[in-house]
Design a protein around this motif. Structure first.
Motif, PDB file in Angstrom:
ATOM      1  N   LEU A  67      30.485  34.829  52.295  1.00 21.24           N
ATOM      2  CA  LEU A  67      31.673  34.814  51.454  1.00 21.24           C
ATOM      3  C   LEU A  67      32.026  36.214  50.978  1.00 21.24           C
ATOM      4  CD1 LEU A  67      31.447  31.677  49.105  1.00 21.24           C
ATOM      5  CD2 LEU A  67      33.393  32.341  50.526  1.00 21.24           C
ATOM      6  N   GLN A  68      31.010  36.978  50.592  1.00 21.67           N
ATOM      7  CA  GLN A  68      31.273  38.327  50.102  1.00 21.67           C
ATOM      8  C   GLN A  68      31.784  39.222  51.222  1.00 21.67           C
ATOM      9  OE1 GLN A  68      28.727  39.845  47.077  1.00 21.67           O
ATOM     10  NE2 GLN A  68      28.713  41.875  47.986  1.00 21.67           N
ATOM     11  N   TYR A  70      33.408  38.139  53.869  1.00 22.17           N
ATOM     12  CA  TYR A  70      34.756  37.629  54.143  1.00 22.17           C
ATOM     13  C   TYR A  70      35.746  38.184  53.117  1.00 22.17           C
ATOM     14  CZ  TYR A  70      38.474  34.206  55.029  1.00 22.17           C
ATOM     15  OH  TYR A  70      39.671  33.600  55.336  1.00 22.17           O
ATOM     16  N   ASP A  71      35.338  38.214  51.852  1.00 23.40           N
ATOM     17  CA  ASP A  71      36.184  38.756  50.793  1.00 23.40           C
ATOM     18  C   ASP A  71      36.474  40.242  51.031  1.00 23.40           C
ATOM     19  OD1 ASP A  71      37.486  38.687  48.134  1.00 23.40           O
ATOM     20  OD2 ASP A  71      35.801  39.940  47.528  1.00 23.40           O
ATOM     21  N   ALA A  72      35.441  41.000  51.463  1.00 28.45           N
ATOM     22  CA  ALA A  72      35.628  42.428  51.754  1.00 28.45           C
ATOM     23  C   ALA A  72      36.626  42.622  52.890  1.00 28.45           C
ATOM     24  CB  ALA A  72      34.287  43.066  52.100  1.00 28.45           C
ATOM     25  N   GLU A  73      36.554  41.772  53.907  1.00 28.36           N
ATOM     26  CA  GLU A  73      37.489  41.867  55.032  1.00 28.36           C
ATOM     27  C   GLU A  73      38.907  41.513  54.605  1.00 28.36           C
ATOM     28  OE1 GLU A  73      34.433  40.817  58.714  1.00 28.36           O
ATOM     29  OE2 GLU A  73      35.495  39.194  57.674  1.00 28.36           O
ATOM     30  N   GLN A  74      39.040  40.503  53.737  1.00 29.06           N
ATOM     31  CA  GLN A  74      40.370  40.126  53.257  1.00 29.06           C
ATOM     32  C   GLN A  74      41.004  41.237  52.432  1.00 29.06           C
ATOM     33  OE1 GLN A  74      41.737  37.191  54.437  1.00 29.06           O
ATOM     34  NE2 GLN A  74      39.810  37.360  55.562  1.00 29.06           N
ATOM     35  N   TYR A 476      31.052  43.948  43.838  1.00 22.65           N
ATOM     36  CA  TYR A 476      29.588  43.909  43.858  1.00 22.65           C
ATOM     37  C   TYR A 476      29.023  45.178  43.222  1.00 22.65           C
ATOM     38  CZ  TYR A 476      24.829  43.788  45.660  1.00 22.65           C
ATOM     39  OH  TYR A 476      23.470  43.798  45.765  1.00 22.65           O
ATOM     40  N   ASN A 477      29.595  46.328  43.573  1.00 15.66           N
ATOM     41  CA  ASN A 477      29.117  47.585  42.996  1.00 15.66           C
ATOM     42  C   ASN A 477      29.303  47.599  41.484  1.00 15.66           C
ATOM     43  OD1 ASN A 477      28.302  48.672  45.406  1.00 15.66           O
ATOM     44  ND2 ASN A 477      30.271  49.598  45.855  1.00 15.66           N
ATOM     45  N   SER A 478      30.418  47.033  41.011  1.00 13.27           N
ATOM     46  CA  SER A 478      30.647  46.997  39.562  1.00 13.27           C
ATOM     47  C   SER A 478      29.606  46.125  38.874  1.00 13.27           C
ATOM     48  CB  SER A 478      32.057  46.493  39.261  1.00 13.27           C
ATOM     49  OG  SER A 478      32.193  45.129  39.628  1.00 13.27           O
ATOM     50  N   ILE A 617      25.322  35.339  40.442  1.00 10.52           N
ATOM     51  CA  ILE A 617      25.617  33.903  40.515  1.00 10.52           C
ATOM     52  C   ILE A 617      27.061  33.647  40.088  1.00 10.52           C
ATOM     53  CG2 ILE A 617      25.089  31.663  39.477  1.00 10.52           C
ATOM     54  CD1 ILE A 617      22.145  32.583  39.341  1.00 10.52           C
ATOM     55  N   GLY A 618      27.487  34.330  39.021  1.00 14.64           N
ATOM     56  CA  GLY A 618      28.860  34.179  38.563  1.00 14.64           C
ATOM     57  C   GLY A 618      29.866  34.699  39.585  1.00 14.64           C
ATOM     58  N   TYR A 619      29.529  35.836  40.210  1.00 10.65           N
ATOM     59  CA  TYR A 619      30.415  36.404  41.232  1.00 10.65           C
ATOM     60  C   TYR A 619      30.540  35.455  42.421  1.00 10.65           C
ATOM     61  CZ  TYR A 619      32.055  39.730  44.771  1.00 10.65           C
ATOM     62  OH  TYR A 619      32.761  40.357  45.767  1.00 10.65           O
ATOM     63  N   SER A 620      29.404  34.920  42.875  1.00  8.00           N
ATOM     64  CA  SER A 620      29.426  33.975  43.990  1.00  8.00           C
ATOM     65  C   SER A 620      30.225  32.725  43.636  1.00  8.00           C
ATOM     66  CB  SER A 620      27.999  33.589  44.391  1.00  8.00           C
ATOM     67  OG  SER A 620      27.281  34.713  44.851  1.00  8.00           O
TER      68      SER A 620
END
Length: 643
Positions: A67-68, A70-74, A476-478, A617-620
C-alpha cells in the motif's frame, strides 16, 4: 544497499509464474494492482529461511508494505531523480550480470579456475601512478624503466625492492610474494605475464596493471595448495616498526637451534606469544605470516631464518600441506571477482554491445569531416567550445533504432562529455567519442531488451525499486522524524503512562513440608512466620526452596500473588501467607514495592519504539481508508498450497 543487492541477486534463480496460471490473488488494491502468491514468497524468501508461523499476519504486513509503495507511485515519487538513478544503476548491473553468465564468460571462468591449480614463485617491484594524468603515467613508466636497467646491470632484486618499491610489504619481503596463484596477483596483465614467463627468472619490462607499473621476476612454479597445518613461534616487538636487534638475534638463534634438531614445540612453549598449531588457508597463512609460508614444501619444514613483519618475528613449522581442490567454492568466487575486472570481460562486454548495435540497425558514417576541422587542442584539456554553427549541422551522422543522430547531436555530446585526455589525433579522438556515444545508446537498448525478453529481470527491477520507494515516501519519513523527536515521545509517554509501570516487587519465601511433618505444626509455623516474616523457619518442619525478588511474568507462583493484589483479593501494604495445598507448599509474601510509573529517561528507547509503531499503524490505517484494499478470504490457503 550492497546487502540488499546481494539478496536480490539470490532471488534471480526463482522461477517466475505467469499470472494467468494463478487462480486468485492474495490481495488487490483499487481493483488495479493484483498481488499473487509468487511475489509474496519471493519477498519472504529474501528475508527468511524458516517456515512462516502466522500467514494471515504476514499477509496483513505485506499488504501495508505494498500500500505504501502504491501510494508513492500514485504521488509520482517513482519519477524522482534518486529513484531514476537507482533504477539506472541496477539496470546496468543486470547487463553486467547477463554478460558474466553467458557461455563465453563461463568458459573463461572455468579456464581461470583450472589455472588456480598452479602457483608461481613471483617477486615484483611496484611503481605507483599518482593520477590519471598522462604526465604522471609517463613519469611512473620512466621510473620503472630505470629500475629495470639497474636490475639488469646486476643489482640485488630484494635490496632494490626495499629501497624503491611502493608496495609496503617490500620492506620485509624484498618484493618476494612467495608462491601465488593468478588470483593473488595484482591484476590481469600481471597474471598474463607470469603465465607466459614461468620459471624464466628474467626481469620483465614495466607491466602496467591498475594504477601502477610492476617489474616482475618469475623463478619457479608448483602445484597449488589449499591450506596448511602449522605451528608458529611468534616473538613480538616491544613497539611496532621498531628495529629491535636483540629480538632479531633471539629469533635467528632459535632458527639455528631448530635446524640442529631441537624440539620445536619446546622452544614454542618457552619463547612464543602463541602456543599450539592451527589449520589455515594459504591466503590466511600468507596474510598472517608472510609469503615465506610458501617456502615450506614438505612436512617438518620450518623457516631457516625468521620472517619479520611490522609487529613480530615469526618462525613457522609445516605439519601438513593440503592440496587445492579445483572445484573449491572459494576459488570460484575469487575467479569470478577477478574475471569481472579483467580485460577479457571488457572484450565480452564490447562484443555484447556490438551485437545490440547490429540488432538496432546502427550504421556508422564517415560524414564528420567538418567536425574534424573544427576540433582544436583545447578538447584534449576538456575545454573545447564548439562554434555555434557546428552544433546546428543537421547532416545525418548515424541511425540507431528508429532515431537519427546528426553532426550537431554529436558535437553537443562531445561538448557535454569531454574530459582531459592524452594528446592524440582529432580523428582518433572523434572515433573514440563516437564509440562512447553509441555504447551508451547500446546500453539503453540492452536494458529494454533484457526487460522485454526475460521476465525475471523485470521482477528483479521492481523488487529493487520497492524498498527505495518505501523509504522515499514523504509521509513515512515524517513519521520517522516524529518518533525521533523527544518532545513528541514525551507527550506520547504522558498520555500512556499507565502502560509503563514497574509492577509489584515481592519477596517470596516458598517453603515445602519435610516428609512426615505434622500438618498442624506446619500451619502453626507458617502463622508465626506470617506475623514475623524475617523469623528463621523451623528447618525440622520445612526447608526454604526459593528466596528472591520477582516481577510479573517471571515466576508462576509470584504471578498468583501479583494477580491477587491486582484483583483486590489482597491489599497493599501487607504480608501474606498463602497455602498452596494443591502444590503442598506454603508461600510467605512480603510486598516490597507497589506499582509505580517508570521514569521516561530509563525506558526512552522502548517508548520511542512504541510511538513509532503506533504512528506506522495509524499511517497504514489511513492508507487502507484512502485506497480500496481487498485481502482474499482464501489468502492463507493459497499461500499454503504454493509454499
Amino acid at each position: 544497499m550492497k546487502k540488499l543487492l546481494l539478496s536480490i541477486i539470490t532471488a534471480s534463480s526463482i522461477t517466475i509464474s505467469l499470472k494467468a496460471q494463478q487462480a486468485e490473488p492474495i490481495f488487490t488494491i483499487d481493483n488495479k494492482l493484483e498481488v499473487f502468491a509468487d511475489e509474496f514468497w519471493r519477498e519472504y524468501k529474501l528475508h527468511s529461511d524458516s517456515e512462516p508461523d502466522d500467514l494471515n499476519l504476514l499477509v496483513e504486513r505485506y499488504a501495508d508494505y505494498r500500500l505504501q509503495i502504491y501510494d508513492a507511485e500514485q504521488r509520482n515519487l517513482d519519477t524522482a531523480t534518486s529513484v531514476k538513478s537507482a533504477r539506472n544503476y541496477y539496470q546496468n548491473y543486470l547487463i553486467t550480470k547477463h554478460i558474466s553468465e553467458g557461455k563465453q564468460a563461463r568458459q573463461t571462468i572455468s579456464q581461470l579456475t583450472r589455472e588456480c591449480g598452479t602457483q608461481y614463485r613471483v617477486s615484483h617491484i611496484q611503481v605507483n601512478i599518482d593520477s590519471d594524468q598522462p604526465s604522471d603515467t609517463a613519469a611512473a613508466y620512466f621510473k620503472a624503466a630505470k629500475i629495470r636497467t639497474r636490475l639488469t646491470s646486476g643489482a640485488d632484486f630484494a635490496l632494490v625492492a626495499r629501497q624503491l618499491s611502493d608496495d609496503p610489504s617490500a620492506n620485509f619481503n624484498g618484493g618476494d610474494l612467495g608462491y601465488i596463484s593468478v588470483l593473488e596477483m595484482p591484476g590481469y596483465n600481471f597474471a598474463q605475464y607470469v603465465k607466459a614467463n614461468q620459471g624464466s627468472s628474467e626481469i620483465s619490462q614495466p607491466v602496467h596493471d591498475k594504477k601502477a607499473y610492476h617489474i616482475i621476476k618469475v623463478s619457479d612454479k608448483r602445484p597449488a595448495a589449499d591450506s596448511v597445518l602449522i605451528s608458529c613461534i611468534e616473538i613480538r616487538k616491544t613497539k611496532r616498526w621498531r628495529v629491535d636487534d636483540s629480538l632479531r638475534t633471539l629469533a635467528t638463534q632459535l632458527c639455528e637451534k631448530i635446524k640442529k634438531g631441537e624440539d620445536f614445540s619446546a622452544l614454542q612453549k618457552k619463547h612464543s606469544f602463541q602456543i599450539g598449531s592451527q589449520k589455515l588457508s594459504i591466503f590466511e597463512a600468507v596474510d598472517r605470516y608472510g609469503s615465506q609460508i610458501n617456502d615450506l614444501k614438505k612436512e617438518g619444514d620450518s623457516y631457516v631464518k625468521p620472517n619479520e613483519t611490522y609487529g613480530s618475528f615469526f618462525i613457522v613449522k609445516l605439519h601438513k600441506l593440503y592440496p587445492r581442490s579445483s572445484d573449491s567454492k572459494t576459488i570460484d568466487e575469487k575467479v569470478r571477482s577477478r574475471f569481472m575486472l579483467s580485460h577479457k570481460f571488457k572484450e565480452l562486454s564490447d562484443a555484447f554491445l556490438d551485437s545490440i548495435k547490429t540488432v538496432s540497425g546502427f550504421n556508422g558514417v564517415e560524414n564528420y569531416g567538418q567536425l574534424v576541422n573544427a576540433i582544436d587542442e583545447t578538447v584534449f584539456d576538456g575545454e573545447w567550445v564548439p562554434q555555434e554553427g557546428i552544433t546546428l549541422i543537421d547532416d545525418k551522422l548515424f541511425s540507431f533504432g528508429k532515431e537519427t543522430y546528426t553532426i550537431g547531436d554529436f558535437a553537443r555530446y562531445i561538448y557535454e562529455n569531454q574530459t582531459p585526455c592524452a594528446l592524440t589525433s582529432p580523428r582518433t579522438y572523434l572515433d573514440n567519442k563516437l564509440k562512447e556515444m553509441t555504447d551508451r545508446l547500446a546500453v539503453e537498448a540492452a536494458k529494454k531488451m533484457l526487460l522485454r525478453r526475460y521476465p525475471q529481470y523485470n521482477v528483479l527491477l521492481h523488487e529493487y525499486t520497492y524498498p527505495i520507494l518505501y523509504s522515499l515516501a514523504d509521509r513515512y519519513n515524517s513519521l520517522e522524524q516524529k518518533a525521533d523527536n523527544f518532545s513528541e515521545v514525551e507527550e506520547y509517554y504522558k498520555k500512556n503512562s499507565s502502560k509503563y509501570l514497574s509492577g509489584y516487587l515481592l519477596y517470596l519465601r516458598i517453603l515445602e513440608p519435610v516428609q512426615g511433618a505434622a500438618p498442624k505444626k506446619i500451619s502453626k509455623a507458617a502463622s508465626e512466620l506470617a506475623l514475623s516474616p524475617d523469623k528463621a523457619p523451623d528447618l525440622s518442619l520445612m526447608r526454604p526452596v526459593i528466596a528472591d525478588t520477582f516481577q510479573l511474568g517471571q515466576n508462576p507462583i509470584a504471578d498468583i500473588v501479583i494477580r491477587g493484589f491486582n484483583s483486590g483479593e489482597y491489599t497493599y501494604p501487607a504480608d501474606k501467607v498463602i497455602n498452596l495445598n494443591d502444590q503442598n507448599r506454603i508461600v510467605i509474601v512480603k510486598v516490597l514495592e507497589a506499582p509505580h510509573p517508570i521514569e521516561l529517561s530509563q525506558i526512552y528507547p522502548q517508548v520511542s519504539a512504541d510511538y513509532r509503531s503506533t504512528l506506522k499503524i495509524g499511517y497504514s490505517s489511513n492508507l487502507r481508508h484512502k485506497y480500496d484494499l481487498k485481502i482474499s478470504k482464501n489468502a492463507e490457503t493459497i499461500l499454503k498450497e504454493s509454499y
